[in-house]
Design an enzyme around this catalytic site. Structure first.
Site, PDB file in Angstrom:
ATOM      1  N   GLU A 264     -14.911   6.706   9.121  1.00 40.15           N
ATOM      2  CA  GLU A 264     -13.467   6.486   9.009  1.00 40.15           C
ATOM      3  C   GLU A 264     -12.880   5.628  10.124  1.00 40.15           C
ATOM      4  O   GLU A 264     -11.812   5.042   9.954  1.00 40.15           O
ATOM      5  CB  GLU A 264     -12.732   7.827   8.983  1.00 40.15           C
ATOM      6  CG  GLU A 264     -12.740   8.579  10.286  1.00 40.15           C
ATOM      7  CD  GLU A 264     -11.994   9.908  10.184  1.00 40.15           C
ATOM      8  OE1 GLU A 264     -11.035  10.091  10.950  1.00 40.15           O
ATOM      9  OE2 GLU A 264     -12.376  10.749   9.341  1.00 40.15           O
ATOM     10  N   HIS A 297      -7.227  11.314   6.883  1.00 39.18           N
ATOM     11  CA  HIS A 297      -7.173  12.134   8.106  1.00 39.18           C
ATOM     12  C   HIS A 297      -5.726  12.484   8.449  1.00 39.18           C
ATOM     13  O   HIS A 297      -5.252  12.234   9.565  1.00 39.18           O
ATOM     14  CB  HIS A 297      -7.845  11.410   9.283  1.00 39.18           C
ATOM     15  CG  HIS A 297      -8.385  12.359  10.317  1.00 39.18           C
ATOM     16  ND1 HIS A 297      -9.568  12.143  10.981  1.00 39.18           N
ATOM     17  CD2 HIS A 297      -7.900  13.540  10.797  1.00 39.18           C
ATOM     18  CE1 HIS A 297      -9.788  13.134  11.827  1.00 39.18           C
ATOM     19  NE2 HIS A 297      -8.790  13.998  11.730  1.00 39.18           N
TER      20      HIS A 297
END
Length: 332
Positions: A264, A297
Site C-alpha cells: 500500500e 487504510h
C-alpha cells in the site's frame, strides 16, 4: 523547547494548533512533508521530532537526528516496524508511539465491512448504478447466524468482540497471550488452525511482527472453513495477496474486506486521477471483484482518532524532553 512535527495533514492541523495553544512555552514547527533523508535537515535546531509512519525511519535519518542532538522521536501511530532499532539505540533516540488512539474506530470499520459482505452491498450498489433494482440472486446472510473468529484480542480485537456479540453472533478467538476477562468467557480456541476451521468470518487484529508475516497463506487458507470471509484492518503484511486471490478464485474464500494491503505504501492516500492509472495490478484485480471490499487504510480516520494521534504524540514527545521518559515509550 522546540518540537518539529512532520507530515502534518490539513485534517491534523487544527489539533496541533490546539496543542500549541495549551503549551505556549513550546515552539512548534509544522512540516507538511514526511520525515525522510531529504527532509531530516529541517530538524536541525529542534529538541524533539514528531512524525507519522509512512516511510522507513532509516539509519541515515536516525544518524542525522543523532548528529543534531535529537533524542526524542514520537510517532503518531502504533506501528514501529519501520524504525531501524539498531540505529535508534546507537544514537540514543527514545521512540514513543500512540498504542491506542481509538480502538473503536478500527473495530467499527471492521464490523461495518463484515456487514457489507454479508448483505452484498457492493453487488447491489453496482446493479443500481446500471438501473437494476432487482433482488435475486444476491440474497443475504445474517450476522446473528455467524461464527466470528477474532485473531488477536488486544484493545481493537476486544472492541470487535463486544460489537459482534451485540449482533448475537457467536465469537471465538485466538491469541498467544489471552486476555484474562475473555478467558473467563471461554471464547478462546487452542490453535490458529482451530480458529480457521470454525470461523464463518475471520477478522485479523495482529501486529506486523516477523512471525506474523503472510500468516494468511495457501496453507492456512487450506485449513479454513469453506466459504469463509476474511477481514483485515490490521496490517497488510499479514496476508499473502497471491494466496488470497487464489482462495477467492477457487471459491474457498467467499469474500474479503481489506483496509490494509501489503504493497500500500505510495498507493493508498494517493489520487491517481483514474482507475486505469492505479499502478498495482493485483490491487486493481481485487478492487474489481464484487465480493471484495477495499478501503485505503481509513479505519483509523475519524475525528477522535486523528485528534488523539496528534495530541498524544505531542504529549509523549514533551514528556521525553522534560523528564527523559514517557509511558508510551517503545522498547526497541
Amino acid at each position: 523547547m522546540k518540537i518539529i512535527a512532520y507530515g502534518i495533514r490539513d485534517d491534523e492541523a487544527p489539533y496541533l494548533k490546539d496543542w500549541e495553544a495549551q503549551h505556549p512555552d513550546v515552539e512548534v514547527k509544522s512540516e507538511s512533508q514526511l520525515l525522510d533523508e531529504d527532509t531530516v535537515k529541517e530538524a536541525e535546531g529542534f529538541d524533539g521530532v514528531v512524525a507519522y509512519q509512512q516511510k522507513p525511519y532509516t539509519k541515515a535519518v536516525l544518524d542525522q537526528l543523532g548528529q543534531y542532538g535529537v533524542h526524542a522521536l514520537s510517532l503518531r501511530n502504533v506501528g514501529v516496524d519501520n524504525v531501524d532499532a539498531d540505529a535508534a539505540k546507537a544514537n540514543d533516540i527514545h521512540v514513543t508511539n500512540v498504542p491506542a488512539y481509538s480502538p473503536s474506530a478500527i473495530a467499527e470499520l471492521a464490523v461495518t465491512e463484515m456487514m457489507r459482505l454479508l448483505r452484498n452491498t457492493k453487488k447491489f450498489e453496482d446493479k443500481m448504478r446500471h438501473g437494476d433494482l432487482t433482488w435475486a440472486p444476491d440474497i443475504a446472510e445474517e450476522m446473528n447466524q455467524q461464527t466470528v473468529g477474532v485473531y488477536a484480542t488486544g484493545r481493537i480485537g476486544r472492541e470487535v468482540v463486544k460489537i459482534v456479540k451485540g449482533f448475537g453472533a457467536k465469537v471465538i478467538a485466538y491469541d498467544p497471550f489471552p486476555n484474562s476477562e475473555l478467558q473467563k468467557e471461554g471464547i478462546y480456541v487452542d490453535t490458529p488452525a482451530e480458529l480457521y476451521a470454525n470461523s464463518d468470518i475471520l477478522t485479523l487484529h495482529a501486529p506486523a511482527l516477523k512471525e506474523n508475516d503472510h500468516m494468511i497463506n495457501d496453507e492456512t487458507i487450506g485449513q479454513m472453513k469453506p466459504g469463509i470471509r476474511i477481514i483485515n484492518a490490521a496490517r497488510g503484511s499479514l496476508i499473502d495477496t497471491d494466496a488470497l486471490i487464489r482462495g477467492l478464485d477457487s471459491g474457498k474464500i467467499a469474500g474479503a474486506a481489506l483496509d490494509v494491503y501489503e504493497d500500500e505504501v505510495g498507493v493508498f492516500n494517493t489520487n491517481f486521477g483514474s482507475f486505469d492509472k492505479i499502478p498495482d495490478a493485483r490491487l486493481k484485480d481485487l478492487m474489481q471483484r464484487d465480493n471484495v471490499l477495499i478501503t485505503p487504510h481509513i479505519a483509523f480516520y475519524t475525528k477522535v482518532a486523528v485528534k488523539n494521534m496528534v495530541q498524544f504524540a505531542m504529549d509523549a514527545n514533551l514528556s521525553l524532553l522534560t523528564t527523559g521518559k514517557s509511558d508510551k515509550e517503545v522498547n526497541l
